[in-house]
Scaffold this active site. Structure first.
Site, short mmCIF file in Angstrom:
data_model
loop_
_atom_site.label_atom_id
_atom_site.label_comp_id
_atom_site.label_asym_id
_atom_site.label_seq_id
_atom_site.Cartn_x
_atom_site.Cartn_y
_atom_site.Cartn_z
N LYS A 13 12.23 20.32 -29.00
CA LYS A 13 13.68 20.53 -28.89
C LYS A 13 14.34 19.36 -28.16
O LYS A 13 15.29 18.75 -28.66
CB LYS A 13 13.98 21.85 -28.14
CG LYS A 13 13.29 23.05 -28.75
CD LYS A 13 13.58 24.33 -28.00
CE LYS A 13 13.13 24.33 -26.54
NZ LYS A 13 11.67 24.34 -26.34
N ARG A 131 3.65 15.21 -18.07
CA ARG A 131 4.59 15.57 -17.02
C ARG A 131 3.87 16.43 -15.98
O ARG A 131 2.78 16.94 -16.27
CB ARG A 131 5.74 16.38 -17.67
CG ARG A 131 7.05 16.32 -16.94
CD ARG A 131 8.15 16.93 -17.79
NE ARG A 131 7.99 18.37 -17.97
CZ ARG A 131 8.67 19.09 -18.87
NH1 ARG A 131 9.54 18.50 -19.67
NH2 ARG A 131 8.46 20.38 -18.97
N ARG A 142 2.34 28.63 -20.09
CA ARG A 142 3.69 28.53 -20.66
C ARG A 142 3.71 29.14 -22.07
O ARG A 142 4.67 29.80 -22.46
CB ARG A 142 4.15 27.08 -20.70
CG ARG A 142 4.73 26.62 -19.37
CD ARG A 142 4.61 25.15 -19.17
NE ARG A 142 5.51 24.36 -19.97
CZ ARG A 142 5.38 23.04 -20.12
NH1 ARG A 142 4.40 22.41 -19.53
NH2 ARG A 142 6.25 22.39 -20.83
P1 B4P Z 1 9.90 18.06 -25.93
O1 B4P Z 1 10.94 17.78 -26.95
O2 B4P Z 1 10.05 17.38 -24.62
O3 B4P Z 1 9.65 19.62 -25.64
P2 B4P Z 1 10.67 20.80 -25.40
O4 B4P Z 1 10.62 21.69 -26.61
O5 B4P Z 1 12.01 20.29 -25.00
O6 B4P Z 1 10.01 21.65 -24.19
P3 B4P Z 1 9.67 21.35 -22.63
O7 B4P Z 1 8.22 21.49 -22.44
O8 B4P Z 1 10.24 20.04 -22.22
O9 B4P Z 1 10.29 22.62 -21.88
P4 B4P Z 1 11.54 22.83 -20.87
O10 B4P Z 1 11.95 21.56 -20.22
O11 B4P Z 1 12.60 23.59 -21.60
O12 B4P Z 1 8.52 17.64 -26.64
C1 B4P Z 1 7.28 17.74 -25.97
C2 B4P Z 1 6.37 16.55 -26.28
O13 B4P Z 1 6.11 16.49 -27.68
C3 B4P Z 1 6.95 15.19 -25.91
O14 B4P Z 1 5.94 14.41 -25.33
C4 B4P Z 1 7.37 14.59 -27.24
O15 B4P Z 1 7.30 13.18 -27.24
C5 B4P Z 1 6.37 15.20 -28.19
N1 B4P Z 1 6.91 15.36 -29.54
C6 B4P Z 1 8.14 15.85 -29.86
N2 B4P Z 1 8.29 15.85 -31.21
C7 B4P Z 1 7.11 15.38 -31.75
C8 B4P Z 1 6.63 15.16 -33.08
N3 B4P Z 1 7.38 15.41 -34.16
N4 B4P Z 1 5.37 14.70 -33.25
C9 B4P Z 1 4.57 14.43 -32.18
N5 B4P Z 1 4.98 14.60 -30.88
C10 B4P Z 1 6.22 15.07 -30.67
O16 B4P Z 1 10.95 23.84 -19.75
C11 B4P Z 1 10.08 23.46 -18.66
C12 B4P Z 1 9.97 24.60 -17.60
O17 B4P Z 1 11.30 24.86 -17.00
C13 B4P Z 1 9.57 25.99 -18.12
O18 B4P Z 1 8.14 26.13 -18.17
C14 B4P Z 1 10.22 26.94 -17.09
O19 B4P Z 1 9.44 27.06 -15.90
C15 B4P Z 1 11.50 26.25 -16.72
N6 B4P Z 1 12.69 26.75 -17.49
C16 B4P Z 1 13.43 26.00 -18.38
N7 B4P Z 1 14.45 26.74 -18.89
C17 B4P Z 1 14.36 27.98 -18.32
C18 B4P Z 1 15.10 29.19 -18.47
N8 B4P Z 1 16.14 29.28 -19.31
N9 B4P Z 1 14.70 30.28 -17.76
C19 B4P Z 1 13.66 30.22 -16.92
N10 B4P Z 1 12.90 29.11 -16.74
C20 B4P Z 1 13.23 28.00 -17.43
#
Ligand code: B4P
Length: 187
Positions: A13, A131, A142
């Site tokens: 995302k 991270r 998670r």
């Molecule tokens: P990202 O794009 O960074 O992942 P994300 O879905 O945004 O989730 P994230 O883990 O960052 O969770 P969040 O901050 O919301 O992609 C991940 C990795 O994959 C990257 O290294 C990227 O380069 C790679 N990637 C992406 N697309 C790719 C592709 N097509 N092919 C290969 N690799 C790819 O949450 C973190 C913590 O915050 C949670 O555990 C929780 O404790 C807390 N939190 C956040 N929101 C909350 C809420 N609303 N309520 C309660 N707690 C919350």
């Protein structure tokens, strides 16, 4: 355009948000980024949130809601192009709170974009990212928390007729093209 990005942690995302902002001019709120900024700044809120984040648990509702409520109201009313929520809502209580806030200001959601990615791919991605909360034990937790608390939102939004699913594997550009195909319809 008023949308929510829904998907497991690591489903990509955050990776797609810049392209969505650039194309559609929406504003964004990413709760994970906001929480990490609070932790980095050492605020009281950040100190309360950190142990939950390190364990891969959801941060308690009052912390998250307090943090985003005003921001969301401002966001939903100041940018005529709309907004995108990333990482919120994360469970049913948050989804219902979001519905109430948006109903009050008469800004209902247009759609919820669900990123579909299998768990083994996610573990691989997050171990590669490195991270602070990306060690294997925290990642597995998670995903358990996601399955139990966040995945029910797929059905919640499907029943409201808002859910659109995008396959979240492939190159970042391929996924971006799938997203554009959906969002261009409502832009
Ligand atoms: P990202 O794009 O960074 O992942 P994300 O879905 O945004 O989730 P994230 O883990 O960052 O969770 P969040 O901050 O919301 O992609 C991940 C990795 O994959 C990257 O290294 C990227 O380069 C790679 N990637 C992406 N697309 C790719 C592709 N097509 N092919 C290969 N690799 C790819 O949450 C973190 C913590 O915050 C949670 O555990 C929780 O404790 C807390 N939190 C956040 N929101 C909350 C809420 N609303 N309520 C309660 N707690 C919350």
């Amino acid at each position: 355009m008023r949308i929510v990005l829904l998907g497991a942690p690591g489903s990509g995302k955050g990776t797609q948000t810049d392209a969505i902002i650039a194309r559609y001019g929406v504003s964004t709120v990413a709760t994970g980024d906001l929480l990490r900024a609070e932790v980095a700044a050492g605020t009281e809120l950040g100190q309360r949130a950190k142990p939950y984040m390190d364990a891969g648990e959801l941060v308690p509702f009052d912390i998250v809601l307090g943090m985003i409520e005003n921001g969301l109201k401002t966001l939903a009313t100041t940018n005529p192009k709309g907004f995108m929520m990333d990482g919120f809502p994360r469970d049913l209580a948050q989804a219902e709170a979001l519905d109430q806030i948006l109903a009050k200001i008469n800004q209902p959601l247009d759609l919820v974009l669900f990123f579909e990615v299998d768990y083994e791919e996610i573990v691989k991605r997050l171990l590669g990212r490195g991270r602070a909360d990306d060690n294997e034990e925290t990642i597995r937790n998670r995903l358990r928390v996601y399955e139990e608390k966040t995945a029910p939102l797929i059905d919640y939004y499907n029943r409201k007729g808002l859910l659109r699913t995008v396959k979240g594997t492939g190159t970042i550009e391929e996924i971006g093209a799938r997203i554009r195909a959906v969002l261009d319809e409502i832009a």
